[in-house]
Scaffold this active site. Sequence first.
Site, PDB file in Angstrom:
ATOM      1  N   VAL A  29      62.771 154.369  -0.372  1.00  0.00           N
ATOM      2  CA  VAL A  29      63.576 153.150  -0.274  1.00  0.00           C
ATOM      3  C   VAL A  29      63.426 152.295  -1.534  1.00  0.00           C
ATOM      4  O   VAL A  29      64.390 151.728  -2.048  1.00  0.00           O
ATOM      5  CB  VAL A  29      63.177 152.347   0.985  1.00  0.00           C
ATOM      6  CG1 VAL A  29      63.904 151.008   1.012  1.00  0.00           C
ATOM      7  CG2 VAL A  29      63.494 153.146   2.236  1.00  0.00           C
ATOM      8  N   ALA A  30      62.207 152.223  -2.076  1.00  0.00           N
ATOM      9  CA  ALA A  30      61.974 151.394  -3.258  1.00  0.00           C
ATOM     10  C   ALA A  30      62.691 151.934  -4.474  1.00  0.00           C
ATOM     11  O   ALA A  30      63.023 151.176  -5.397  1.00  0.00           O
ATOM     12  CB  ALA A  30      60.475 151.302  -3.535  1.00  0.00           C
ATOM     13  N   ASP A  41     100.872 150.921 -35.886  1.00  0.00           N
ATOM     14  CA  ASP A  41     102.172 150.819 -36.534  1.00  0.00           C
ATOM     15  C   ASP A  41     102.277 149.417 -37.119  1.00  0.00           C
ATOM     16  O   ASP A  41     101.455 148.546 -36.824  1.00  0.00           O
ATOM     17  CB  ASP A  41     103.276 151.074 -35.504  1.00  0.00           C
ATOM     18  CG  ASP A  41     104.626 151.332 -36.152  1.00  0.00           C
ATOM     19  OD1 ASP A  41     104.705 151.324 -37.389  1.00  0.00           O
ATOM     20  OD2 ASP A  41     105.592 151.547 -35.408  1.00  0.00           O
ATOM     21  N   ASP A  71     106.374 159.360 -30.843  1.00  0.00           N
ATOM     22  CA  ASP A  71     104.963 158.984 -30.893  1.00  0.00           C
ATOM     23  C   ASP A  71     104.174 159.553 -29.720  1.00  0.00           C
ATOM     24  O   ASP A  71     102.940 159.470 -29.712  1.00  0.00           O
ATOM     25  CB  ASP A  71     104.816 157.449 -30.879  1.00  0.00           C
ATOM     26  CG  ASP A  71     105.340 156.801 -32.150  1.00  0.00           C
ATOM     27  OD1 ASP A  71     105.228 157.448 -33.211  1.00  0.00           O
ATOM     28  OD2 ASP A  71     105.865 155.690 -32.073  1.00  0.00           O
ATOM     29  N   THR A  88      68.685 139.834  -1.312  1.00  0.00           N
ATOM     30  CA  THR A  88      68.524 138.903  -2.428  1.00  0.00           C
ATOM     31  C   THR A  88      69.043 139.454  -3.749  1.00  0.00           C
ATOM     32  O   THR A  88      69.272 138.700  -4.682  1.00  0.00           O
ATOM     33  CB  THR A  88      67.036 138.522  -2.604  1.00  0.00           C
ATOM     34  OG1 THR A  88      66.296 139.688  -2.987  1.00  0.00           O
ATOM     35  CG2 THR A  88      66.464 137.975  -1.316  1.00  0.00           C
TER      36      THR A  88
END
Length: 917
Positions: A290-291, A337, A645, A740
């Site tokens: 998890v960390a 151009d 082009d 957080t």
Amino acid sequence: MSDPTTDTAGHDVPVDPLESLDRLLRDLRSSRTGLSTREAQRRLGVSGFNELVRRRREGWWRALGRQLVHPLALLLWIAAVLAAVSGSAPLGAAILVVIALNAAFAFVQERHADQAVEALAAYLPQRARVLRDDIETEIDARELVPGDVIVVSEGNRVSADARLLDGVAEIDASTLTGESAPVRVSADSADSHVPLIHARDLVFSGTTCVTGEATAVVFATGMNTELGRIAALSQRGGHQESPLERQVKRVACLIAVVAIGMGAAFIPLGTLLAGLSLGDSVTFAIGLIVANVPEGLLPTITLALAVGVRLLARQGALVKRISAVETLGSTSVICTDKTGTLTVNRMTVTQVWTSQGIVDFDSLPELSVPDPVAERLLRAAVWCSNAEPAPAVGTTRIGEHETDTGIGDPTELALLEAAARLDIKPRRDKDGRLTQFHFDPALRRMSTIDRVGHTVVVHTKGAPEEVLARCAHLAEATGTRPLTDADRTTIEAIIADWARRGRRLLAIAERPLGPSEVPADLTRDQAEQGSTLLGITAMIDPPRPEVPEAVDRCHSAGIRLIVVTGDHALTARGIAESVHIGHRGLRVIGGDEADAMSDRELDATLAGDDEIVFARSSPESKLRITDALQESGHIVAMTGDGANDAPALRQADIGVAMGRSGTDVAREAAVMVLVDDNFASIVGAIEAGRRVYDNVRKFIVYIFAHATPEVVPFLAYALTSGAIPLPLTIMQILAVDLGTETLPALALGRENAEPDLMRRPPRPRSQPVIDGPMLARAWGLLGGISAVLVMALFLLTLHIGGWTFGADTSTGELHHTWQQATTMTFLGIVACQIGTAMAARTSRSSLIRIGLTTNPMLLWGIAFEIVFAAAVVVLPPLQSVFGTAVPQLWLLALLIPLPVIVWGCDEAFRWWLRTHR
């Protein structure tokens, strides 16, 4: 309409497009002059809009499912299973909630990103030239209906299936047939016994007119077209990951392997070597997994890219692929151009040279006749033109090729405007046009064969050196005379002088055909050879006022500029130098010189850092220049507006088409479209791309920095065989990662650009988004300092509560002390997060220079995480879920300097980098 018939492919169609033209028009209840506006509106209600109906995009459940099986999500699934097996059902449930919330958040952000890109289609409507109420006008192609008469012209996409009424054109039908060679179609080529797709008098939706011009009557729109039938059989592609997303996914897989390896390895090591119970070892393994999971990483990246797309749209640069935002940030060469990009694309005739002298149009009174040859020149220019002046009051025409002076090429519109000053009326019909040799970028000239009164005349206009080479006579007030070497010397001197001053030059000539010459049998060279030179026109297309500053920003950003234009070398040089291109010296290479270069010679020419003007360049030259630059490792942005082009726009890393003056072909081939055709918008887009990439790296630093203070407590617990109690619970880790961390990370994705952003060299193509120095800063500096601080708080809290090394904290008064200590670890990580968030706002500059309050969203995110952390610690229901207890007040006061310490250490490190760089 007649009853439906069946074509040779077996499709039901409302009419038979291969029947005789008169019968087709009768069945469509139309005519060669098209429909009335009222009738077209009525038919639109019956046939519906002329658009392809997309299949439903990927179902929401599939998109959400992809988030649930992402490598980072799989890590959490493993942790949840381990928690369930070890008997920690509440922990397993909490991890499942984290998986669900994270997947939902990523799903919402991905959907927003898709909508940001798809919404751009509204800014890029396809236009169609159509005859309505006997007037040629431009409408939204969605409003075409069967029976409309459309004008098919060079460089534009065909918007519906139609049968030619008159004219000849070459059509690129590769979108339907796969054949790359253009197909010649003609109203005279009646094919009644072939499949529709091979008929040589039909044009189809989605194909492109390469050259020529014709009118055609629409017989099928929308899903009834050939393209619509193909679309009905096609499946729309799924979600396309950007290169950045793929890079991060690879990193996520690496994190997954490391986390699983660490967790799996510790279970036997913890039980056999450290003497921990199996339950404690499994808990530790879950904590490691998890960390190590940065839950908010992918959704935050997606959001940052989507924000970049919206930002560019507001600046007038429409990005058609979300992945292009990051590519823009690494652009190292811009091939631009001149006309319309560096200049305003509003041509005005300033001077005309004839054998009688120079006529200055800036001081010429309205409706005055300067000299008979100049008047003759402008009449020829009107004949050799496809432009149309602005419509009369009460008529509205809206389109990307339109200016306030009319519809058409800016040089032709300028000539029409000059002719109008002499009361020379533009041609409102094409009855006098017998043959047209369209403007050829390689030949740099255009010719028409017209019936003027009782005479058939060839009118030619184009680059002075090209037209002059085909002239044998010079027009005078009383007739013509042979063109002498002295005349050529005089003309070349005039051309050189005007070109040096940045003027756009056109030579105009004419040749009456002899009685034995048949226009239809003449080749281009035969028609143009031996012409009479009428004169040279000088036009000015002034530079955009904001371009010099944008060019200066490119130079400070280490971006090289190369001008690739069809204009005269001296004209191109004059404009380039006026906008500061070539500030260290400018090399000008003519088209013939560039075409004669071998690939090795072209590579050598482009190898340095010099800025170059390629004048009189051909479409092939543009493509070769792009290839050569990419071979040398450059990220190339190429601008273009014409159909020719398209190959270079597709080849470039970032193809940039003009939104106003660009053809449909160029806009489809490009990745980015400039709404205002402005070079400064390209520079703004590059800055936005750099900003997005910078911000991605900032929130990655922020997210990764918290892995260290989350993992170190578990290592302290494991390395002491449990003598140091677990400093942080898994539920508290989840509170950090989900509660957080997320909002400040999102706020960092919207961080303003750093002051020196456009003073850095472009990042190399091979630079990964996550590199060694970045990880060292995140895990080592920011994470290491945070880990030391939070472990110190944890041990201090235990010590003042009476704990001694190895004491049992599972029961009694020490258990409450342990809860207070883990709470201090949790709050310490939150406090360090605040310092990390402020430090991560800049990778180079001082935070003081950026400003502490310049990202209000981050301040709100920090306020939220403080409130959330306080709720976790103070509210009894959350205390029981997260295992927290309110520490002593003086301990809480120790949290106040933590953000400053973390930020201050990083600030000192960045100062050292700046002074030793």
